[in-house]
Design an enzyme around this catalytic site. Structure first.
Site, PDB file in Angstrom:
ATOM      1  N   GLU A 191      45.060   5.965  -9.058  1.00 33.47           N
ATOM      2  CA  GLU A 191      44.635   4.558  -9.077  1.00 33.47           C
ATOM      3  C   GLU A 191      45.539   3.705  -9.985  1.00 33.47           C
ATOM      4  O   GLU A 191      45.177   2.588 -10.341  1.00 33.47           O
ATOM      5  CB  GLU A 191      43.172   4.419  -9.533  1.00 33.47           C
ATOM      6  CG  GLU A 191      42.145   5.135  -8.657  1.00 33.47           C
ATOM      7  CD  GLU A 191      41.930   4.498  -7.275  1.00 33.47           C
ATOM      8  OE1 GLU A 191      42.603   3.498  -6.956  1.00 33.47           O
ATOM      9  OE2 GLU A 191      41.103   5.032  -6.522  1.00 33.47           O
ATOM     10  N   GLU A 222      18.061  -6.645 -20.723  1.00 34.54           N
ATOM     11  CA  GLU A 222      19.361  -6.265 -21.274  1.00 34.54           C
ATOM     12  C   GLU A 222      20.507  -6.506 -20.292  1.00 34.54           C
ATOM     13  O   GLU A 222      21.612  -6.890 -20.682  1.00 34.54           O
ATOM     14  CB  GLU A 222      19.361  -4.782 -21.697  1.00 34.54           C
ATOM     15  CG  GLU A 222      18.832  -4.519 -23.084  1.00 34.54           C
ATOM     16  CD  GLU A 222      17.350  -4.786 -23.231  1.00 34.54           C
ATOM     17  OE1 GLU A 222      16.653  -4.977 -22.212  1.00 34.54           O
ATOM     18  OE2 GLU A 222      16.892  -4.814 -24.382  1.00 34.54           O
ATOM     19  N   HIS A 252      32.305   3.741  -3.137  1.00 35.81           N
ATOM     20  CA  HIS A 252      33.267   4.513  -3.927  1.00 35.81           C
ATOM     21  C   HIS A 252      32.907   4.537  -5.418  1.00 35.81           C
ATOM     22  O   HIS A 252      32.661   5.596  -5.968  1.00 35.81           O
ATOM     23  CB  HIS A 252      34.679   3.950  -3.694  1.00 35.81           C
ATOM     24  CG  HIS A 252      35.743   4.643  -4.488  1.00 35.81           C
ATOM     25  ND1 HIS A 252      37.083   4.432  -4.283  1.00 35.81           N
ATOM     26  CD2 HIS A 252      35.685   5.532  -5.517  1.00 35.81           C
ATOM     27  CE1 HIS A 252      37.794   5.174  -5.120  1.00 35.81           C
ATOM     28  NE2 HIS A 252      36.968   5.842  -5.884  1.00 35.81           N
ATOM     29  N   HIS A 285      37.591   3.270 -14.384  1.00 36.45           N
ATOM     30  CA  HIS A 285      37.022   3.419 -13.039  1.00 36.45           C
ATOM     31  C   HIS A 285      36.182   4.690 -13.046  1.00 36.45           C
ATOM     32  O   HIS A 285      36.619   5.724 -13.555  1.00 36.45           O
ATOM     33  CB  HIS A 285      38.138   3.507 -11.987  1.00 36.45           C
ATOM     34  CG  HIS A 285      37.682   4.115 -10.715  1.00 36.45           C
ATOM     35  ND1 HIS A 285      36.641   3.586  -9.968  1.00 36.45           N
ATOM     36  CD2 HIS A 285      38.066   5.237 -10.049  1.00 36.45           C
ATOM     37  CE1 HIS A 285      36.429   4.355  -8.916  1.00 36.45           C
ATOM     38  NE2 HIS A 285      37.278   5.361  -8.944  1.00 36.45           N
ATOM     39  N   HIS A 335      32.361   6.797 -11.082  1.00 39.64           N
ATOM     40  CA  HIS A 335      31.543   6.934  -9.872  1.00 39.64           C
ATOM     41  C   HIS A 335      30.051   7.000 -10.228  1.00 39.64           C
ATOM     42  O   HIS A 335      29.428   8.067 -10.094  1.00 39.64           O
ATOM     43  CB  HIS A 335      31.938   8.211  -9.110  1.00 39.64           C
ATOM     44  CG  HIS A 335      33.361   8.257  -8.626  1.00 39.64           C
ATOM     45  ND1 HIS A 335      33.967   9.405  -8.169  1.00 39.64           N
ATOM     46  CD2 HIS A 335      34.305   7.282  -8.519  1.00 39.64           C
ATOM     47  CE1 HIS A 335      35.217   9.142  -7.803  1.00 39.64           C
ATOM     48  NE2 HIS A 335      35.453   7.860  -8.019  1.00 39.64           N
TER      49      HIS A 335
HETATM   50  P1  13P Z   1      42.619  10.484  -9.893  1.00 35.87           P
HETATM   51  O1  13P Z   1      42.293  11.935 -10.155  1.00 35.87           O
HETATM   52  O2  13P Z   1      43.951  10.329  -9.204  1.00 35.87           O
HETATM   53  O3  13P Z   1      42.494   9.663 -11.139  1.00 35.87           O
HETATM   54  O4  13P Z   1      41.568   9.932  -8.824  1.00 35.87           O
HETATM   55  C1  13P Z   1      40.192   9.921  -9.101  1.00 35.87           C
HETATM   56  C2  13P Z   1      39.494   8.800  -8.418  1.00 35.87           C
HETATM   57  O5  13P Z   1      38.354   8.512  -8.778  1.00 35.87           O
HETATM   58  C3  13P Z   1      40.158   8.056  -7.336  1.00 35.87           C
HETATM   59  O6  13P Z   1      39.471   6.901  -7.024  1.00 35.87           O
HETATM   60 ZN    ZN Z   2      37.345   6.942  -7.586  1.00 35.18          ZN
END
Ligand code: 13P
Ligand code: ZN
Length: 263
Positions: A115, A169, A210, A138, A140
């Site tokens: 990313e 909050e 995502h 970033h 998940h």
């Molecule tokens: P990387 O292992 O390349 O950082 O990718 C993880 C990810 O969450 C891609 O969106």
């Molecule tokens: Zn990701």
């Protein structure tokens, strides 16, 4: 390698937050990535390091990042191991003087996250805007990602209002709410561009189906925002699991918060 105190603190901060991402269950396998602009704390010793390997061309030049240094988690690296052994799982990279390529300068030859286009485009954009936001995360977060699977939530500010209304909050500590980027190929320039558009308005952006991306002055700040939004998502989900749609705070109650906290 021994780093100066300020750089060592930044490395420790990334490790700390990487541990939280793993503990939260937001970092399956290699899920998620972190970058941190450390240009202001690198010393002459780091500046003098010989690059490890050839320089790598960037898909798009980053004019505002010429000669900047970043801590970046490695592609395919696990957040749990970034936490326990940070410099075995992330690298320090230096952007070239013309902003067209980068080199890995420390500590091992660890290829940056897939990313990187999004991370660097965002840093480039933030500096161009005169912001002091140096960190990009970033991750998940399960419940927030689940919510992006519902078309009804994807309209502008619908999810922001719903998440704000779950607990005071979230209204107070995520005052800008969340932007949404429609599903786009991970790691693509298209994803980077669409994210930047949203960051003009929001500090946290959800990538449909995502994950989440947040920016802040340090790594803890975007983590806290995503965590707070995630709490709201969990409250919403808990209500649904108990068989009712949570009522949410009223517009009047949310306005009262906005006025009280000068949001
Ligand atoms: P990387 O292992 O390349 O950082 O990718 C993880 C990810 O969450 C891609 O969106
Ligand atoms: Zn990701």
């Amino acid at each position: 390698m021994k780093y100066n105190e300020q750089l060592a603190e930044r490395i420790a901060e990334v490790a700390e937050v990487a541990g939280y991402l793993w503990q939260k269950g937001w970092a399956e396998r290699n899920g998620g990535n972190i970058s941190y602009n450390v240009t202001d704390v690198v010393d002459d010793a780091v500046r003098a390091l010989t690059p490890l390997g050839e320089s790598i061309a960037l898909a798009r030049p980053v004019e505002n990042l010429r000669s900047h240094f970043f801590l970046v988690t490695g592609t395919n690296r696990r957040m749990r191991y970034v936490s326990s052994s940070p410099m075995d799982n992330m690298a320090i990279i230096r952007i070239s003087d013309d902003g067209r390529s980068y080199a890995i300068v420390a500590e091992k030859y660890i290829h940056p996250t897939s990313e990187l286009p999004s991370h660097l485009s965002i840093h480039d954009y933030l500096i161009g805007k005169g912001c002091n936001q140096k960190a990009v995360i970033h991750t998940h977060p399960t419940e927030l990602v689940a919510m992006t699977h519902n078309e009804a939530f994807l309209g502008k500010d619908i999810l922001s209002r719903l998440l704000w209304s779950m607990i005071p909050e979230t209204r107070a500590f995520c005052p800008k709410g969340v932007g949404i980027v429609p599903y786009t190929l991970p790691g693509s320039i298209g994803l980077a561009d669409a994210t930047i558009v949203q960051l003009d308005e929001y500090d946290v952006v959800l990538w449909e189906k995502h994950g989440a991306l947040g920016v802040g002055e340090n790594v803890v700040e975007p983590f806290d925002m995503i965590d707070t939004l995630s709490k709201s998502a969990q409250i919403y989900m808990s209500g649904c699991a108990m068989g009712f749609q949570p009522a949410g705070m009223s517009d009047t109650q949310m306005q009262e918060l906005k006025d009280a906290f000068n949001l």
